[in-house]
Design a protein around this motif. Structure first.
Motif, short mmCIF file in Angstrom:
data_model
loop_
_atom_site.label_atom_id
_atom_site.label_comp_id
_atom_site.label_asym_id
_atom_site.label_seq_id
_atom_site.Cartn_x
_atom_site.Cartn_y
_atom_site.Cartn_z
N HIS A 28 73.61 -64.98 -19.32
CA HIS A 28 72.73 -66.14 -19.45
C HIS A 28 71.28 -65.71 -19.39
CE1 HIS A 28 75.96 -69.16 -17.79
NE2 HIS A 28 76.41 -68.41 -18.79
N PHE A 29 70.88 -65.02 -18.32
CA PHE A 29 69.52 -64.53 -18.10
C PHE A 29 68.49 -65.66 -18.19
CE2 PHE A 29 71.17 -60.66 -20.69
CZ PHE A 29 71.98 -60.27 -19.65
N ASN A 30 68.91 -66.89 -17.98
CA ASN A 30 68.04 -68.03 -18.24
C ASN A 30 68.58 -69.25 -17.49
OD1 ASN A 30 66.67 -70.26 -19.42
ND2 ASN A 30 66.59 -69.29 -21.42
N PRO A 31 67.80 -69.83 -16.56
CA PRO A 31 68.28 -71.00 -15.83
C PRO A 31 68.67 -72.18 -16.71
CG PRO A 31 66.38 -70.05 -14.73
CD PRO A 31 66.51 -69.34 -16.05
N VAL A 32 67.99 -72.36 -17.84
CA VAL A 32 68.33 -73.49 -18.71
C VAL A 32 69.72 -73.30 -19.31
CG1 VAL A 32 67.69 -74.75 -20.80
CG2 VAL A 32 65.92 -74.02 -19.21
N VAL A 33 70.04 -72.08 -19.70
CA VAL A 33 71.38 -71.79 -20.23
C VAL A 33 72.43 -72.03 -19.15
CG1 VAL A 33 72.89 -70.01 -21.19
CG2 VAL A 33 70.49 -70.14 -21.91
N SER A 34 72.15 -71.57 -17.94
CA SER A 34 73.10 -71.77 -16.84
C SER A 34 73.28 -73.24 -16.51
CB SER A 34 72.63 -71.00 -15.60
OG SER A 34 72.57 -69.61 -15.84
N MET A 35 72.20 -74.01 -16.54
CA MET A 35 72.29 -75.45 -16.28
C MET A 35 73.11 -76.14 -17.37
SD MET A 35 68.41 -76.28 -15.01
CE MET A 35 67.72 -75.42 -13.57
#
Length: 241
Positions: A66-73
């Motif tokens: 993911h490397f990205n909080p938006v992707v994880s959310m």
């Protein structure tokens, strides 16, 4: 089943190395091409494209890259519908690992180029046009990732995601940060890729809005996800958890 600790390590390492690539190549670009902003951006974006693709290939099977909080959310929210996504606990761990990794990556890049390890950026990036650029960049990123997931083409994710980010460097007004963790990390380096701390909240808010827009577009194109929908970014990772 891949343990949460190993996945968090992958997210920390991947996000950190991604920011090191972005910041480090920006410093190198300034050194090699002083005063040539267009060439500096080309050098910076090219390094980012290749670096991101490699990191997704290497770490995707562990954490999904993911490397990205938006992707994880977005993964967490999709999981509420499909039953196959991050839990709240896992989401919190992912976001924390990503933010800490991003900060560490910026510090590492600074140190590699003999810059002060922490130097707050003074580059102001604050305007409605830039925020709109971040909404567009982040929405497009979520659309690319989850459209590939929903259509069963996660094998091409490293190439497609990296190519999109490389293109978005050039067609968005903000040069496509599209990542809250990376945005925070880049505030720790007063170099080509930096962003002033005061500009970070506006960018992060725009990225969160873009994430919602992107996810709604995915829902509009593909409908609600079924239980057989894998997690992003690399489909192999979902089977190993």
């Amino acid at each position: 089943m891949i343990s949460l600790s190993r996945r968090l390590l992958a997210e920390f390492l991947g996000t950190g190395l991604l920011v090191a690539v972005v910041v480090g190549s920006g410093i190198m670009a300034q050194t090699l091409s002083p005063g040539q902003i267009g060439l500096q951006l080309l050098e910076n974006s090219t390094a980012t494209v290749f670096g991101l693709a490699v990191l997704i290939v290497v770490l995707g099977p562990v954490s999904g890259a993911h490397f990205n909080p938006v992707v994880s959310m977005a993964d967490w929210w999709q999981g509420r519908q499909s039953g196959n996504g991050l839990s709240v606990r896992e989401l919190g761990g992912y976001v924390l690992a990503q933010v800490l990794g991003a900060i560490g990556g910026a510090m590492l890049a600074n140190a590699m180029f003999a810059e002060p390890v922490v130097t707050w950026s003074v580059t102001e990036r604050s305007s409605a046009a830039l925020w709109l650029g971040e909404v567009v960049a982040t929405a497009g990123l979520i659309l690319v990732i989850f459209a590939l997931t929903r259509s069963g083409r996660t094998a091409v994710a490293p190439m497609a995601v990296a190519a999109y980010i490389g293109a978005a460097y050039w067609f968005t007004s903000s040069t496509s940060f599209a990542n809250p963790a990376v945005t925070i990390g880049r505030a720790f380096s007063d170099t080509f890729a930096g962003i002033a701390p005061a500009s970070v909240p506006g960018f992060v808010l725009a990225q969160l809005v873009g994430g919602v827009v992107g996810f709604l577009l995915v829902q509009g194109l593909f409908g609600r996800p079924g239980a057989d929908v894998p997690e992003p970014v690399m489909g192999d990772s979902a089977a190993g958890r």
